[in-house]
Write an enzyme that holds these catalytic residues in place. Sequence first.
Site, PDB file in Angstrom:
ATOM      1  N   ASN A 161       0.857  -1.195   0.000  1.00 17.89           N
ATOM      2  CA  ASN A 161       0.000   0.000   0.000  1.00 17.89           C
ATOM      3  C   ASN A 161       0.882   1.230   0.000  1.00 17.89           C
ATOM      4  OD1 ASN A 161       0.575   0.824   2.856  1.00 17.89           O
ATOM      5  ND2 ASN A 161      -0.270  -1.220   3.222  1.00 17.89           N
TER       6      ASN A 161
ATOM      7  N   ILE B 112      -2.893  -7.949  13.933  1.00 14.54           N
ATOM      8  CA  ILE B 112      -1.911  -7.793  15.032  1.00 14.54           C
ATOM      9  C   ILE B 112      -2.523  -6.976  16.166  1.00 14.54           C
ATOM     10  CG2 ILE B 112       0.403  -6.978  15.635  1.00 14.54           C
ATOM     11  CD1 ILE B 112       1.064  -7.138  12.591  1.00 14.54           C
TER      12      ILE B 112
HETATM   13  O1  PMT Z   1       2.868   6.125   6.598  1.00 12.63           O
HETATM   14  P1  PMT Z   1       2.266   7.378   6.055  1.00 12.63           P
HETATM   15  O2  PMT Z   1       2.514   7.551   4.596  1.00 12.63           O
HETATM   16  O3  PMT Z   1       2.611   8.588   6.861  1.00 12.63           O
HETATM   17  O4  PMT Z   1       0.649   7.183   6.172  1.00 12.63           O
HETATM   18  C1  PMT Z   1       0.126   7.155   7.485  1.00 12.63           C
HETATM   19  C2  PMT Z   1      -1.009   6.125   7.556  1.00 12.63           C
HETATM   20  C3  PMT Z   1      -2.161   6.605   6.695  1.00 12.63           C
HETATM   21  C4  PMT Z   1      -0.534   4.780   7.101  1.00 12.63           C
HETATM   22  C5  PMT Z   1      -1.436   6.061   9.042  1.00 12.63           C
HETATM   23  O5  PMT Z   1      -1.830   7.349   9.475  1.00 12.63           O
HETATM   24  C6  PMT Z   1      -2.550   5.062   9.237  1.00 12.63           C
HETATM   25  O6  PMT Z   1      -3.717   5.350   9.067  1.00 12.63           O
HETATM   26  N1  PMT Z   1      -2.134   3.812   9.623  1.00 12.63           N
HETATM   27  C7  PMT Z   1      -3.092   2.706   9.758  1.00 12.63           C
HETATM   28  C8  PMT Z   1      -3.379   2.150   8.407  1.00 12.63           C
HETATM   29  C9  PMT Z   1      -4.224   0.909   8.527  1.00 12.63           C
HETATM   30  O7  PMT Z   1      -3.810  -0.197   8.328  1.00 12.63           O
HETATM   31  O8  PMT Z   1      -5.456   1.204   8.988  1.00 12.63           O
HETATM   32  P2  PMT Z   1      -6.592   0.045   9.099  1.00 12.63           P
HETATM   33  O9  PMT Z   1      -7.868   0.740   9.406  1.00 12.63           O
HETATM   34  O10 PMT Z   1      -6.522  -0.906   7.926  1.00 12.63           O
HETATM   35  O11 PMT Z   1      -6.057  -0.794  10.385  1.00 12.63           O
HETATM   36  C10 PMT Z   1      -6.515  -0.437  11.666  1.00 12.63           C
HETATM   37  C11 PMT Z   1      -5.440  -0.721  12.703  1.00 12.63           C
HETATM   38  O12 PMT Z   1      -5.192  -2.128  12.759  1.00 12.63           O
HETATM   39  C12 PMT Z   1      -4.099  -0.048  12.433  1.00 12.63           C
HETATM   40  O13 PMT Z   1      -3.583   0.372  13.693  1.00 12.63           O
HETATM   41  C13 PMT Z   1      -3.240  -1.173  11.875  1.00 12.63           C
HETATM   42  O14 PMT Z   1      -1.864  -1.014  12.250  1.00 12.63           O
HETATM   43  C14 PMT Z   1      -3.828  -2.385  12.558  1.00 12.63           C
HETATM   44  N2  PMT Z   1      -3.752  -3.621  11.777  1.00 12.63           N
HETATM   45  C15 PMT Z   1      -4.393  -3.711  10.585  1.00 12.63           C
HETATM   46  C16 PMT Z   1      -4.344  -4.916   9.891  1.00 12.63           C
HETATM   47  C17 PMT Z   1      -3.642  -6.028  10.443  1.00 12.63           C
HETATM   48  N3  PMT Z   1      -3.574  -7.178   9.816  1.00 12.63           N
HETATM   49  N4  PMT Z   1      -3.020  -5.891  11.642  1.00 12.63           N
HETATM   50  C18 PMT Z   1      -3.068  -4.701  12.309  1.00 12.63           C
HETATM   51  O15 PMT Z   1      -2.492  -4.570  13.381  1.00 12.63           O
END
Ligand code: PMT
Length: 401
Positions: free
Chosen positions: A211, A308
């Site tokens: 991504n 995670i």
């Molecule tokens: O890195 P940059 O370019 O500065 O961009 C920042 C960002 C947009 C990546 C950051 O601000 C952000 O939003 N990070 C989370 C992105 C994400 O995976 O969001 P999500 O809604 O898909 O996941 C929710 C949470 O679960 C996140 O804390 C993620 O780390 C966690 N997760 C998601 C999937 C997975 N398999 N395991 C996880 O732990």
Amino acid sequence: MQNVFAGKKVVIGVTGSIAAFKVAGWVSDLAKEEAQVSVVMTRSATEFVSPLTFAALSGNDVHTDMFSAAKENTMAHISLGRDADVVLIAPATANTIAKLAAGMADDLLTTTVLATRARVLVCPAMNSRMYSHSATERNIARLRELGYTVVDPDCGMMACKEHGDGRLPEWDEVKEYVAQALTPQVLQGQRIMITAGPTREPLDPARFLSNRSSGKMGYALAKSAFRRGGEVTLISGPSSLPAPAGVTMQRVQTALEMYDAVLEHAGQCSVIIKAAAVADYRPEKKFAHKVKKDQIDTRLHLERNPDILLELGKRKKEGQILVGFAAESQNLREEGMKKLQRKNLDFIAVNDISGDSTGFEVESNQVLLLGRSGAELLPYTSKMHTADLIWDRIVAQLAAL
Ligand code: PMT
């Protein structure tokens, strides 16, 4: 905490090394950050760079010895040390390091250091054979015993055309130690883990699913935690960003590698912030050799990666603070609240990734910060300022525990 340098009194001690010329740029940068910079030069330093250079860049008189300073009838060695918010000695020669280790005070710089109670940062810079001499090693160890922060030199080519340890570190790194010295150490003794960047889920040696995460948001959170005195471990997916100063870095590629790295450290951390964009899926089959384009099955078969953050929520310990991020394109508050509750989080930072002004890759962000006690829309600002604002709120919750 927008600009930690503004208005602060920074004393920079320059000693007799060819690297002194690099510190001119450091003085210029600090002056641009509106710090009040006073430069103290040893006599041998003036052989390398003219005091006029530092006077012009700092906008202040340069002090070169005890007795010339007394001309204005001020006890410079006392007032400089007493009024300093931080003392940075760069470059620090083997000779000055030896004098500081022995507590000597035979020139304005060493006297100022004994007279200050501010943090003292020392940046050794010298020929690598001098640096590795047991006497120098012993003196540097003594400085650390005295509570001085020694910023290890870089390894590289030096003016003496030799390659090795002893090269003055880059300003970007030293600047973070100056920032830390000017920041209240509210995270002193706290072990912090932050994840950042994307993960890469390989299809074959050439292709992967990933991504647009650059790591900027997570690296800013790591820098902000280091400045506040935290002991920071940064678990980073692939990113072109340099490792933040003073941070223990562990680089991973896939979600499974990130899962293992995170769970290895999670039990010892008081705060965990999951800013990484972890891939939810990976290709069902990983090919050892590049798949020929006429053999690729266009219906890509995927399988789920472990969540995670969900696992961390299940394992969360009493007193541990768990912060997630949510990358949303609509219904930010509702989607964020669902994740906050389902994953047993203390905070979730929800950011809109649908546009081109917040979220992935860009320098700025706007976060809807949801917590147990409500919601707060943080301002649209730099990711470094966003990180500071998030940390301000985490620190407040830590204090309330
Ligand atoms: O890195 P940059 O370019 O500065 O961009 C920042 C960002 C947009 C990546 C950051 O601000 C952000 O939003 N990070 C989370 C992105 C994400 O995976 O969001 P999500 O809604 O898909 O996941 C929710 C949470 O679960 C996140 O804390 C993620 O780390 C966690 N997760 C998601 C999937 C997975 N398999 N395991 C996880 O732990």
